[in-house]
Design an enzyme around this catalytic site. Structure first.
Site, PDB file in Angstrom:
ATOM      1  N   GLY A 301       0.828  -1.196   0.000  1.00  0.00           N
ATOM      2  CA  GLY A 301       0.000   0.000   0.000  1.00  0.00           C
ATOM      3  C   GLY A 301       0.862   1.246   0.000  1.00  0.00           C
ATOM      4  N   TYR A 302       1.414   1.564  -1.164  1.00  0.00           N
ATOM      5  CA  TYR A 302       2.329   2.701  -1.278  1.00  0.00           C
ATOM      6  C   TYR A 302       1.669   3.857  -2.053  1.00  0.00           C
ATOM      7  CZ  TYR A 302       6.181  -0.503   0.038  1.00  0.00           C
ATOM      8  OH  TYR A 302       6.994  -1.381   0.685  1.00  0.00           O
ATOM      9  N   SER A 303       1.366   3.633  -3.330  1.00  0.00           N
ATOM     10  CA  SER A 303       0.979   4.718  -4.228  1.00  0.00           C
ATOM     11  C   SER A 303      -0.377   5.333  -3.853  1.00  0.00           C
ATOM     12  CB  SER A 303       0.914   4.207  -5.668  1.00  0.00           C
ATOM     13  OG  SER A 303       2.192   3.806  -6.115  1.00  0.00           O
ATOM     14  N   GLU A 416      15.390  -5.919  -2.738  1.00  0.00           N
ATOM     15  CA  GLU A 416      14.666  -6.673  -3.753  1.00  0.00           C
ATOM     16  C   GLU A 416      15.049  -6.286  -5.166  1.00  0.00           C
ATOM     17  OE1 GLU A 416      11.897  -9.524  -5.116  1.00  0.00           O
ATOM     18  OE2 GLU A 416      12.885  -9.182  -3.203  1.00  0.00           O
ATOM     19  N   THR A 543       9.588   4.240 -11.602  1.00  0.00           N
ATOM     20  CA  THR A 543       9.613   4.405 -13.054  1.00  0.00           C
ATOM     21  C   THR A 543      11.050   4.462 -13.569  1.00  0.00           C
ATOM     22  OG1 THR A 543       9.652   6.820 -12.992  1.00  0.00           O
ATOM     23  CG2 THR A 543       7.488   5.765 -12.916  1.00  0.00           C
ATOM     24  N   ASN A 544      11.218   4.106 -14.833  1.00  0.00           N
ATOM     25  CA  ASN A 544      12.570   4.084 -15.388  1.00  0.00           C
ATOM     26  C   ASN A 544      13.200   5.472 -15.437  1.00  0.00           C
ATOM     27  OD1 ASN A 544      12.295   1.368 -15.594  1.00  0.00           O
ATOM     28  ND2 ASN A 544      12.573   1.255 -17.803  1.00  0.00           N
ATOM     29  N   GLU A 545      12.375   6.514 -15.512  1.00  0.00           N
ATOM     30  CA  GLU A 545      12.933   7.874 -15.468  1.00  0.00           C
ATOM     31  C   GLU A 545      13.557   8.145 -14.098  1.00  0.00           C
ATOM     32  OE1 GLU A 545      10.540   7.356 -18.783  1.00  0.00           O
ATOM     33  OE2 GLU A 545       9.894   7.128 -16.695  1.00  0.00           O
TER      34      GLU A 545
END
Length: 560
Positions: A301-303, A416, A543-545
């Site tokens: 439960g993060y975002s 992880e 995200t990759n950014e």
């Protein structure tokens, strides 16, 4: 290239003496020469890149170092990813040659096929970073640019290597990608898991699972319980927590066979790591055995609506009330919403700096006040909007100290991330082998020079992903993988997964766009579904950014 001379030598009836080639073929001599040239090109590209990184940290524009601009940071992060990939695959090919392993030829071709375009791309981006200063012949950057291009084009370059890789994949019956040597323990576990799955995950049981729609194939309680009986859910856990304390290479062996057999997910590794690192003895005794036995899944439960990559902006609150915490707020994009518990981040000090006022909690999902609104994802999975209205959890459900949640959250994720990229590239490797079988079965595909070239390109890129995975495993064997190396592996492998998904549709054509359970769908819609699923990995777990900024700042030392 305006630098060194290439000469054309004409021989006309010149006396010559035959020199024995010492049991080495002309083809092998050329491969060794290519590796040597690539090593020199890599050195030139890397040195020029290091000069450009130093320049980016010093050169002032608009009142600040250009290395602070995200465009520069991401440009240089991409270069670093390419350089690390080249370094690792070159080293691996040379190591196998020294050990007289026949697979060295395959990896030599992979090195040339990947390094040629990659090092030239790095050279271009290096020049872009230098700007006009790099045009001057007095600067050493132009020398390195020329060196890279000359050495990567020599002896047939990447095009020759891709043709050789395509021949390996498709000609004379074709062969798959080489299996990695994971050491005696890793190799033995790989065979053990393979035998176990051949006995436990076959027949009607597996057929019934495979017949379910994708949304119902995320988890299988019966399979998880069976896997729990083996102890493999705690494969890498310390023995003090009931784990097997297996090495990272053994964990890769397990992941590889599970992926090849398309087994359901098990465990709750991030949450288990958090409990082992920061949990109280009572929490460890209560929750870890459940995870280990396959009985409990934990969601994350993060975002929140205003806190995705910027997790420190979360607003869900937890207020102490007697012997309970009272939680109020909303979480979105929660995937394992159906689990027994939620590992939830909430703000416990609104007056503190954003990172400093967060705490972590274990929330039972049957607690009163929780409202779950599931949604179907574009990749046929599910996630949920979850509302927490005056949800009460006992004080002992706080993981780590009050207001120390950021340390818990990032510590567990860092542990992880080192193998996340490995898990992704193993998915791509499995899908590649399935695509190779389809291409091989159709002469109009296996004989098409464009398709052969694309398949060879993916073969070499998968090897780069696997090398990054192995490097993270080497680092993890000595402790926690540095976040920037986990980020490199995750960025490369997730974007490879996207590219592969797009290319598979091009190769197989319109029928490959038919989705699961539709008449005539190729492999039950596997390839189009893989493409849709790939987008999740580019965004998930940072995200990759964000990952590129991490690489630039942590690995290259560029300013925040």
């Amino acid at each position: 290239m305006g630098a060194w001379g290439n000469w054309e030598l004409t021989l006309d009836a010149v006396p010559a003496r035959l020199v024995p080639a010492a049991d080495i073929s002309l083809s092998d001599l050329r491969s060794i020469a290519r590796l040597a040239l690539l090593a020199r090109a890599h050195g030139a590209a890397r040195h020029a890149f290091e000069l450009a990184v130093a320049y980016a940290g010093e050169r002032q524009q608009f009142g600040q170092p250009i290395g602070r601009f995200q465009a520069i940071q991401h440009k240089l992060a991409n270069c670093f990813i390419d350089l690390e990939g080249v370094r690792l695959v070159l080293r691996h090919a040379a190591k196998l040659r020294d050990e007289s392993d026949d697979d060295w030829r395959y990896f030599s071709d992979c090195a040339m096929a990947f390094a040629g375009p990659s090092l030239r791309r790095v050279s271009l981006e290096t020049q872009h970073t230098f700007g006009a200063i790099g045009y001057a012949e007095e600067h050493e950057a132009p020398q390195h640019f020329k060196r890279v291009h000359l050495d990567t084009i020599a002896l047939g370059g990447a095009a020759h290597a891709r043709r050789s890789l395509a021949a390996h994949l498709f000609d004379n019956g074709g062969a798959g990608m080489p299996q990695y040597d994971l050491g005696p323990a890793g190799n033995e576990l790989r065979e053990h898991v393979k035998r176990w799955l051949a006995q436990s995950w076959v027949g009607d049981r597996k057929a019934a699972f495979d017949a379910k729609p994708f949304a119902k194939r995320e988890f299988d309680p019966e399979f998880a319980a069976d896997m729990g009986s083996t102890g493999w859910i705690g494969l890498g856990w310390p023995e003090e927590f009931g784990g097997q304390a297996r090495s990272p290479l053994e964990q890769i062996a397990f992941m590889e066979i599970m992926e090849q057999n398309e087994a359901p997910r098990i465990g709750a590794s991030i949450q288990a790591n958090a409990l082992m690192m920061f949990g109280t003895p009572e929490q460890q005794k209560k929750y870890l055995p459940e995870i280990l036995r396959g009985e409990a899944m934990h969601g994350m439960g993060y975002s929140e609506p205003q806190a995705g990559s910027d997790l420190a902006a979360l607003r869900t609150s937890a207020v102490r009330d007697g012997d309970h915490w009272v939680i109020n707020g909303q979480k979105i994009w929660t995937t394992t919403w159906w689990g027994k518990y939620m590992f939830l981040a909430a703000r416990t000090d609104k007056g503190a700096k954003p990172h400093a006022g967060i705490s972590m909690f274990i929330v039972p999902m049957n607690a009163p006040g929780i409202t779950i609104r599931p949604a179907t994802t574009m990749y046929d999975g599910t996630f949920a909007n979850i509302f927490y209205d005056d949800v009460r959890v006992p004080l002992e459900n706080l993981v780590g100290g009050e207001n120390e949640g950021w340390k818990v959250l990032t510590g567990a994720l860092a542990f992880e991330r080192g193998l996340v990229g490995g898990g992704i590239v193993l998915k791509v490797a499995h899908a590649f082998e399935q695509l190779r079988q389809h291409v091989k079965a159709r002469q109009e595909l296996s004989g098409d020079p464009i398709i052969r070239d694309r398949m060879a390109t993916f073969a070499c890129e998968i090897e780069i992903g696997r090398q990054l995975m192995m490097h993270c495993a080497d680092l993890a064997a000595g402790g926690i993988t540095p976040p920037e190396y986990g980020a490199i592996s995750k960025v490369f492998s997730s974007e490879l997964m996207e590219r592969f998904g797009e290319a598979a549709l091009d190769m197989l054509g319109m029928r490959a766009t038919l989705s699961e359970q539709m008449p005539g769908a190729i492999d039950n819609g596997r390839f189009e579904q893989n493409l849709r699923h790939s987008l999740m990995w580019v965004i998930s777990i940072g995200t990759n950014e964000i990952q590129r900024s991490l690489i630039a700042q942590r690995a290259l030392g560029l300013p925040r």
